[in-house]
Design a protein around this motif. Structure first.
Motif, PDB file in Angstrom:
ATOM      1  N   THR A  64      37.432  46.434  31.598  1.00 40.70           N
ATOM      2  CA  THR A  64      37.364  45.569  32.775  1.00 40.70           C
ATOM      3  C   THR A  64      36.152  44.656  32.675  1.00 40.70           C
ATOM      4  N   THR A 124      39.551  43.626  37.484  1.00 39.92           N
ATOM      5  CA  THR A 124      40.228  43.532  36.201  1.00 39.92           C
ATOM      6  C   THR A 124      41.289  42.442  36.260  1.00 39.92           C
ATOM      7  N   MET A 129      48.675  47.419  33.566  1.00 36.92           N
ATOM      8  CA  MET A 129      47.460  47.122  32.812  1.00 36.92           C
ATOM      9  C   MET A 129      47.755  47.197  31.310  1.00 36.92           C
TER      10      MET A 129
END
Length: 869
Positions: free
Chosen positions: A614, A561, A609
């Protein structure tokens, strides 16, 4: 205080003398006491009588109000007496050097002439210069005093050593005449009066509380059979005599700091052994001396032995040498000095365990065991003085000789576990080993090391023997029996990548005082945070967050990611997710503050995040992110359980993870409701009397059992673990000489060896490991048969598992390709069986994660296999 004691003790002393003189009633032998109703022995039983003593110094009997040997001296009384002697004598000075786990103060008492005391800093500097080849040739050893370190009772229930200390102190402070004056002028004597106060106090309390006025010598007596875990160990049940090299405990850290500050020439280590024995002094078995130790060391040890024999002969005590004990493992008190240019000497006295015990040699009294330790102490001082110049020259030569080893440097680092590398640096720094940053990136043996996270230890240092003793891998030996372990290579213990360089490499900045690593929060988020499980203290972080009430999820599949803008990062199995949406009862600021504090204290990095999507692998909302359970663990302890193994688990969870662990005896477990626990730990033990049917029901209802070594054997024998033991083939090669049985059978043992296992990083037991092989420590012959389930033997020995240490070809063949860990379901619960100890002596950082994964990820075992739609 002294005046009060004086009045009380005069009458006691007269009474004692009167009783002693009534030889027809009380017969005191030089070897033993022949009556169970024993009066105090007079001071003359212990102290040399051919000299006078300074009357201003109280004898131990005058101070304590009882004679040495009548009671086991509590630690506070021992220290108070030594402080009083220090107050009254210019020959004494006191150096605090730390505290035990139970906050008992630790002291080193420096004894020498008044003139030396006033010049002690210069004497200490000269001794440190003696181990520096650039300065040692300028020193005149004929004019230097020797430094003799006398260490007593590192095992708390081996009490004769520490109870001899007041006699040694009194003699050195009060004895008069040219002989003692010369000894003190030519010698610095360092007294470590009780190396293990926590265990020693536990033992003294036991025997004193169970002592009768009419002494009971029956070996079955409660006084002579202390309850589990016994006084041998420190607070966390560790054997401090195995902690000299890796210094995992405060007692050891403080003691080793003093050792290196003084660089002694002699170190004595006073112990006890079985009651039916006699007295041992070194040398031990010559063939079992570590090859790094110079032969000259053995010669000097033998010279000391002659003085010990002379002292024991004078009091008609039996003794033995060159059998039973060795000088191989450098982490042991009497062997550690041998790789420091000093001579370590082990004393082992047959133990009375309490105050009087029947033995094969007649009645053995506590007073007699103390007399032997006192005699050995004085003989050591006599030998040290006589050999002074030879010992000083030996130490200078030891450090002046350059390394002839083809290995020029050890390079290590590059691991995702910054904490273990930091601990490795701290240990090397503790032992004054110079470590440097790399001058530039290097590629050696197809292993890449960068400047930012790798280090180099050149072997061109005065203490190159110690460096080799810490790093080396050794698989060939002159003897096949070992008193202790046969391998302890630090990078393998720590699971830190390293290479042995045969070329000199450019070095960068010297590492002085290594600090614990700091973690970082990369990006503040109001959506989610991730942290990786390869960091050593990731379990500590997870537990603290769970304790606060946060719900954590663990990745059972890898993914990639975006972090920090456009940077793509790979996250592996075991990555932990903190979702702010799932944990909505906490504000974004509260979560950020919590992880920011944890990053600083644990060295764990967090990644903010901003999306759950992802580019590669599972998304953050995938069902392959499985909810972690909060461990609620019970460890069964008590009679039949190995205190070392149980203590290692207690210490790991308590001091490193900060996780409470309930410890309960078998009797308690049999009667309590176990439903409040989700995990039960069976460390190495026999578990006789444990209700196995109750345990089975608990597992079937959803509990998890983690069983290790002999604990796994017990679980298998009761049908709790479905693993099967693999039996080593019996010796059927025909008759052999009876006298060779010990050697032949002992040679088949695995004394403590480093082996290689292949691991499955996708299995929850192995989360956080990114390699496919791992070094483990094995000190038993337990092995499992292969299982039919292809998914739940996450560790198994490789085809050629021996990395370092002793292992017969037959044992290597026996172990190869067999599982080291097996997991199985039992109803709704799980059982994890480990044939090896992943927590050995607290310095096996590299495999702690296996045990911790069993605690934190048992819910993920098999649960990560996707079910129906």
């Amino acid at each position: 205080m002294i005046n009060i004691y004086k009045k009380v003790c005069i009458s006691k002393k007269r009474l004692s003398a009167f009783l002693y003189l009534k030889g027809s009633i009380i017969s005191i032998s030089l070897l033993q006491f022949n009556s169970q109703t024993i009066a105090q022995v007079p001071d003359s039983y212990y102290l040399p009588q051919n000299i006078s003593y300074e009357k201003s110094i109280p004898t131990p009997q005058q101070y304590f109000g009882y004679q040495i040997g009548d009671w086991h001296i509590p630690y506070y009384q021992l220290i108070n007496y030594l402080k009083k002697v220090d107050e009254l004598s210019d020959r004494f000075s006191m150096v605090p050097y730390g505290q035990t786990h139970e906050n008992k103060p630790l002291y080193l008492f420096v004894v020498t002439s008044g003139a030396n005391q006033s010049n002690i800093d210069q004497i200490k500097k000269d001794h440190r210069d003696l181990v520096n080849p650039e300065k040692s040739n300028k020193l005149d050893t004929k004019k230097m005093p020797l430094v003799t370190w006398m260490g007593y009772s590192v095992h708390g229930n081996e009490a004769s050593g520490t109870n001899a200390v007041p006699l040694v102190a009194y003699y050195l402070a009060a004895a008069q005449g040219p002989e003692i004056e010369q000894l003190l002028a030519e010698t610095i004597i360092l007294i470590d009066p009780r190396i293990n106060p926590d265990g020693g106090e536990r033992f003294a309390t036991w025997v004193n509380a169970n002592k009768s006025q009419t002494l009971v010598s029956d070996p079955n007596s409660r006084e002579l059979n202390e309850w589990w875990p016994g006084g041998r160990f420190n607070h966390y049940y560790f054997d401090l005599n195995r902690d000299w090299l890796y210094t995992q405990h405060p007692e050891s850290k403080g003691r080793i700091a003093q050792f290196h500050d003084w660089k002694p020439n002699i170190l004595t280590d006073h112990h006890e052994m079985g009651s039916n024995s006699s007295f041992f002094f070194q040398p031990g078995i010559p063939e079992r001396t570590h090859p790094i130790t110079p032969k000259k060391n053995i010669e000097l040890t033998e010279k000391f032995g002659k003085y010990q024999a002379e002292g024991m002969n004078a009091i008609k005590s039996l003794y033995f040498t060159k059998e039973g004990y060795d000088d191989f493992y450098y982490g042991k008190g009497s062997t550690f000095p041998d790789v420091q240019g000093a001579v370590g000497i082990l004393f082992e006295q047959a133990s009375s365990r309490g105050h009087l015990q029947e033995t094969q040699n007649g009645l053995l009294s506590f007073a007699f065991t103390i007399k032997n330790q006192f005699t050995a102490s004085l003989a050591t001082l006599k030998a040290s003085q006589a050999m002074r110049v030879e010992l000083l020259n030996y130490q200078r030569d030891f450090y002046s000789q350059p390394s002839s080893d083809p290995i020029k440097a050890y390079v290590f680092g590059g691991s995702g576990d910054k904490w273990s590398i930091s601990e490795m640096l701290k240990i090397l720094n503790q032992h004054e080993i110079n470590v440097y940053e790399l001058d530039k990136p290097v590629n050696i043996q197809n292993k890449k090391f960068t400047k930012t996270d790798s280090y180099i230890v050149p072997t061109s240092q005065p203490n190159h023997r110690l460096i080799k003793g810490i790093f080396e891998k050794r698989t060939s030996f002159d003897d096949s029996l070992f008193y202790d372990i046969s391998a302890w290579s630090m990078p393998h213990c720590m699971n830190v990548p390293y290479v042995e360089s045969l070329e000199n490499l450019a070095i960068g900045k010297k590492i002085n005082v290594p600090k614990s690593p700091l973690g970082t929060v990369f990006g503040k988020s109001d959506y989610a945070y991730l942290f990786e499980w390869d960091a050593y203290l990731a379990p500590k972080v997870a537990f603290e967050l769970q304790e606060k009430g946060l719900i954590l999820k663990v990745a059972t599949r890898p993914f990639q990611t975006e972090i920090l803008g456009n940077q793509i990062k790979e996250f592996s199995y075991g990555t932990v997710l903190i979702s702010l949406g799932v944990n909505s009862k906490f504000s974004a600021e509260e979560i950020f503050e919590a992880i920011n504090n944890l990053a600083k204290s644990s060295g764990v990095d967090f990644y903010g995040m901003n999306t759950g999507l992802t580019p590669i692998g599972i998304d953050l909302g995938s069902s392959y992110f499985s909810t972690m359970k909060l461990p609620k663990a019970l460890m069964i302890v008590g009679a039949g359980v190995n205190p070392n193994d149980a203590g290692e688990i207690w210490h790991l969870l308590d001091t490193r993870i900060g996780m409470p662990i309930t410890m309960a005896d078998i009797e308690t477990v049999n009667r309590v409701n176990l439903s409040k626990y989700n995990t039960i730990i069976l460390s190495s033990g026999t578990y006789n009397g444990l209700n196995d049917e109750k345990l089975k029901r608990w597992v079937t209802e959803g509990g998890v059992i983690i069983s290790l070594t002999k604990g796994a054997e017990w679980a298998i024998s009761k049908g709790i673990s479905f693993a099967k033991l693999k039996n080593f083939p019996a010796d059927t090669l025909g008759p052999k000489p009876y006298a060779s049985a010990e050697q032949i059978r002992g040679a088949q043992a695995i004394p403590g060896t480093i082996l290689e296992v292949k691991i499955d990083p996708t299995h929850p037991i192995c989360y956080g490991y990114k390699q496919t092989t791992l070094s483990i420590f094995k000190d038993n012959s337990i092995a499992f048969e292969k299982i039919q389930d292809p998914y739940n033997a996450p560790l198994f020995y490789t085809d050629k598992p021996l990395i370092s240490g002793y292992l017969t070809p037959a044992k290597e063949k026996f172990l190869k390709n067999s599982p080291s860990v097996i997991t199985n379901n039992m109803g709704l619960g799980k059982v994890i069986a480990m044939s090896d100890n992943p927590n050995f002596r607290a310095f096996w950082y590299g495999t702690n994660k296996l045990f911790l994964n069993a605690l934190f990820f048992s819910a993920q075992i098999q649960a990560n296999i996707r079910g129906g739609e």
